[in-house]
Design an enzyme around this catalytic site. Structure first.
Site, PDB file in Angstrom:
ATOM      1  N   GLU A 151      -5.038  18.395  26.675  1.00 14.70           N
ATOM      2  CA  GLU A 151      -3.788  17.677  26.434  1.00 14.70           C
ATOM      3  C   GLU A 151      -3.253  17.909  25.017  1.00 14.70           C
ATOM      4  OE1 GLU A 151      -7.021  14.524  25.521  1.00 14.70           O
ATOM      5  OE2 GLU A 151      -6.747  16.301  26.773  1.00 14.70           O
ATOM      6  N   PRO A 180      19.300  -6.679   8.281  1.00 14.75           N
ATOM      7  CA  PRO A 180      17.948  -6.150   8.040  1.00 14.75           C
ATOM      8  C   PRO A 180      17.961  -4.749   7.427  1.00 14.75           C
ATOM      9  CG  PRO A 180      18.037  -7.211  10.179  1.00 14.75           C
ATOM     10  CD  PRO A 180      19.453  -7.121   9.686  1.00 14.75           C
ATOM     11  N   HIS A 205     -10.321  19.023  25.218  1.00 18.50           N
ATOM     12  CA  HIS A 205      -9.121  18.188  25.375  1.00 18.50           C
ATOM     13  C   HIS A 205      -7.878  19.070  25.508  1.00 18.50           C
ATOM     14  CE1 HIS A 205     -10.849  14.168  24.555  1.00 18.50           C
ATOM     15  NE2 HIS A 205     -11.733  14.856  23.848  1.00 18.50           N
ATOM     16  N   GLU A 228     -25.984   8.799  26.050  1.00 19.25           N
ATOM     17  CA  GLU A 228     -25.056   7.999  25.257  1.00 19.25           C
ATOM     18  C   GLU A 228     -25.128   6.537  25.689  1.00 19.25           C
ATOM     19  OE1 GLU A 228     -20.288   7.669  24.096  1.00 19.25           O
ATOM     20  OE2 GLU A 228     -20.959   9.204  25.510  1.00 19.25           O
ATOM     21  N   CYS A 242     -13.432  15.598  28.959  1.00 15.61           N
ATOM     22  CA  CYS A 242     -14.488  15.186  28.032  1.00 15.61           C
ATOM     23  C   CYS A 242     -15.422  14.179  28.705  1.00 15.61           C
ATOM     24  CB  CYS A 242     -13.874  14.633  26.742  1.00 15.61           C
ATOM     25  SG  CYS A 242     -15.042  14.560  25.365  1.00 15.61           S
ATOM     26  N   GLU A 270       0.807  -1.219   0.000  1.00 18.44           N
ATOM     27  CA  GLU A 270       0.000   0.000   0.000  1.00 18.44           C
ATOM     28  C   GLU A 270       0.842   1.273   0.000  1.00 18.44           C
ATOM     29  OE1 GLU A 270      -0.301  -1.656   4.314  1.00 18.44           O
ATOM     30  OE2 GLU A 270      -0.163  -2.430   2.274  1.00 18.44           O
TER      31      GLU A 270
END
Length: 557
Positions: A531, A198, A529, A417, A393, A157
């Site tokens: 962070e 490798p 958020h 939720e 959150c 890919e």
């Protein structure tokens, strides 16, 4: 073949690939190089090419992909963009992360519209041209674009992305592009040596698609000997001084200085005919940071109650933000990971033992019902025992649920939720209520979000003299969001009368953003958020003050 836009005529490109195995740290490598080049005065941008077919990581499981990093403009991106921002303090945008899925979706849409005028649409040139267009895009003039190619060389890919950067080398010329290949040198105990084979095979694989690396970064947990460097240089057709050791380090923030000591920044600048920038490099802040990391004066344990604790990359920005909070107070942070499921049915004695000695309790974000009762029990423990608490959150939402149940007396309080039929929906979707002006759900969502999820940076107004205002030292803040559910304003009065303060609201006063408790030494929940915007050289104030409160609590134990 497409040509570079005129605005990019003087832009240089650094391409970073990885080989041998995945998870070698290409993101940290790119971020560290970005920090070095930025310190030399270069105007840089960092970008990530991901070869998977998802359009973005937004719907991927944290166990599959780790953290989803949110940008200011609301894009759901790869976690490596978090490293880019933390090392350079440059805000990333949605155009800084692209996936194969995004490329193919855009290509097929153009084909269906007839944009190709009946031509056969092929990987070369159509897919590769679109990749190059992404790489070279400049919203403002740049000296250098550092581009990380996800995956491992040899993966099928990745081939269109490798072909695209091979073409760019031909279009830009040798002095305007540079290939860095990150590989692994495994240590074999039986042979008592590092094995270079490798790396040789990985470079051979890269050469087979027409790319000759200019620099090799060798990940290893042992010292890279001169003999090993000479062997790698000989068999990989790379100059010996361009074989750079990338050893394991105690902190990722030591990586820029480690590269600088081996003159990696100088090698890059000289290759790209930018040698005059070498003398301008100022790494004083990084040296100061390294000293603080190496010699912490204090220590504190923080309990993190999570749902994905077996996949630590799910909380990458969170763990880094806690580290930054420790840096602000010359403190080493030890995270005590607690799986929310394990405390869901725990007795009081087990909880007491679990949280014995911790300075603070943090409940992060997440999605889904699993572990919810464990989070609520941890929040209740922090509230009752006056342990500093930070809820982010979902953590903030469950703090509201816990308070509503056990203090306000709303025994059926919950989030829709997890219980769509709950009698007291203190947390819910916007379509489950309207605002005070009677605005319709459709109009409300269009104005605030354009959909059911709030993503990206939103303003918040903080209440004067609140703890949040004291922490931020300002009345208006802007933080990044990623959530669908909100605190139901119908319960605002009941919550505040019982002792919860809603100390942060959206500018129009309709969306609660920050909560805190009046009779607790340090208890804060935020809908956003924080962070995501914390930096090692500029710790986020919420994390810095959370760690400060946790240190004070530790002294009382």
């Amino acid at each position: 073949m497409s040509q570079l836009p005129p605005s990019a005529d003087n832009t240089r490109y650094v391409f970073i690939t990885g080989g041998v195995v995945s998870s070698l740290g290409k993101g940290v490598c790119a971020a560290a190089i970005g920090a070095l080049l930025q310190s030399s005065g270069m105007r840089i941008a960092l970008r990530k090419l991901d070869p998977y077919l998802n359009v973005d990581p937004g719907t991927m499981s944290p166990y599959q992909h780790g953290e989803v990093f949110i940008t200011d403009d609301g894009a759901e991106t790869d976690l490596d963009l978090g490293h880019y921002e933390r090392f350079t303090n440059l805000p990333c945008r949605r155009y800084d992360n692209i996936t194969a899925g995004h490329i193919y979706a855009a290509l097929i849409e153009k084909e269906r519209r007839g944009d190709y005028l009946g031509k056969t649409v092929q990987v070369i040139p159509h897919v590769t041209d679109m990749i190059k267009e992404f790489i070279t895009y400049q919203p403002h003039p740049l000296d250098m674009i550092i581009c990380e190619i996800g995956g491992t060389v040899g993966d099928i890919e990745s081939l269109p992305f490798l072909e695209a950067i091979r073409q760019l080398r031909n279009e830009t010329g040798y002095e305007r592009s540079l290939f860095i290949h990150l590989t692994l040198l495994p240590w074999i105990d039986a042979a008592d040596e590092l094995k270079t084979k490798p790396t040789q095979h990985s470079v051979k694989e890269l050469q087979s698609v027409g790319i000759q690396p200019d620099i090799l970064l060798c990940r290893t947990n042992k010292a890279l000997t001169e003999d090993a460097c000479a062997k790698i240089a000989l068999f990989c057709n790379v100059r010996q001084d361009h074989v750079i050791a990338a050893p394991d380090v105690e902190s990722i923030y030591n990586v820029p200085l480690g590269y600088h000591e081996q003159r990696l920044d100088n090698i890059i600048l000289n290759h790209l005919a930018l040698g005059e920038h070498e003398e301008k490099i100022d790494l004083t802040p990084w040296h100061a940071l390294q000293r603080r990391l190496a010699h912490p004066k204090k220590h504190v344990d923080i309990a993190v109650i999570g749902k994905y604790t077996h996949r630590r990359d799910s909380y990458k920005s969170l763990t880094e933000a806690l580290t930054h909070g420790g840096i602000a107070h010359d403190s080493r942070i030890t995270i005590k990971w607690v799986d929310a499921d394990t405390i869901q049915t725990s007795g009081a004695e087990h909880l007491f033992a679990l949280f014995d000695g911790v300075g603070g309790i943090l409940v992060p974000g997440g999605f889904g019902e699993r572990g919810i009762m464990g989070k609520i029990r941890a929040i209740e423990y922090a509230r009752i025992h006056k342990i500093p608490f930070l809820g982010i959150c979902l953590g903030m939402q469950m703090a509201v649920v816990e308070f509503a149940r056990h203090v306000v007396g709303l025994k059926e309080a919950h989030s829709t939720e997890f219980d769509t039929e709950c009698q007291e929906p203190v947390i819910g979707l916007l379509d489950e209520w309207t605002d005070e002006q009677g605005e319709s759900r459709e109009a409300f969502e269009k104005k605030h979000m354009g959909g059911t999820m709030r993503r990206g940076a939103y303003e918040c107004i903080l209440t004067e003299k609140s703890l949040a205002h004291t922490i931020y030292q300002t009345s208006t803040i802007k933080e990044r969001h990623r959530h669908r559910f909100e605190l139901n304003m119908r319960y605002k009065d009941a919550l505040e009368q019982a002792g919860m303060v809603i100390s942060g609201l959206s500018p129009d006063g309709t969306l609660p953003e920050v909560i805190e408790l009046r009779d607790h030494p340090w208890f804060v929940g935020v809908q956003f958020h924080p962070e995501l915007t914390s930096r090692p050289l500029a710790p986020h104030p919420l994390f810095a003050q959370f760690i400060n409160a946790s240190l004070r609590h530790t002294l009382l134990l």
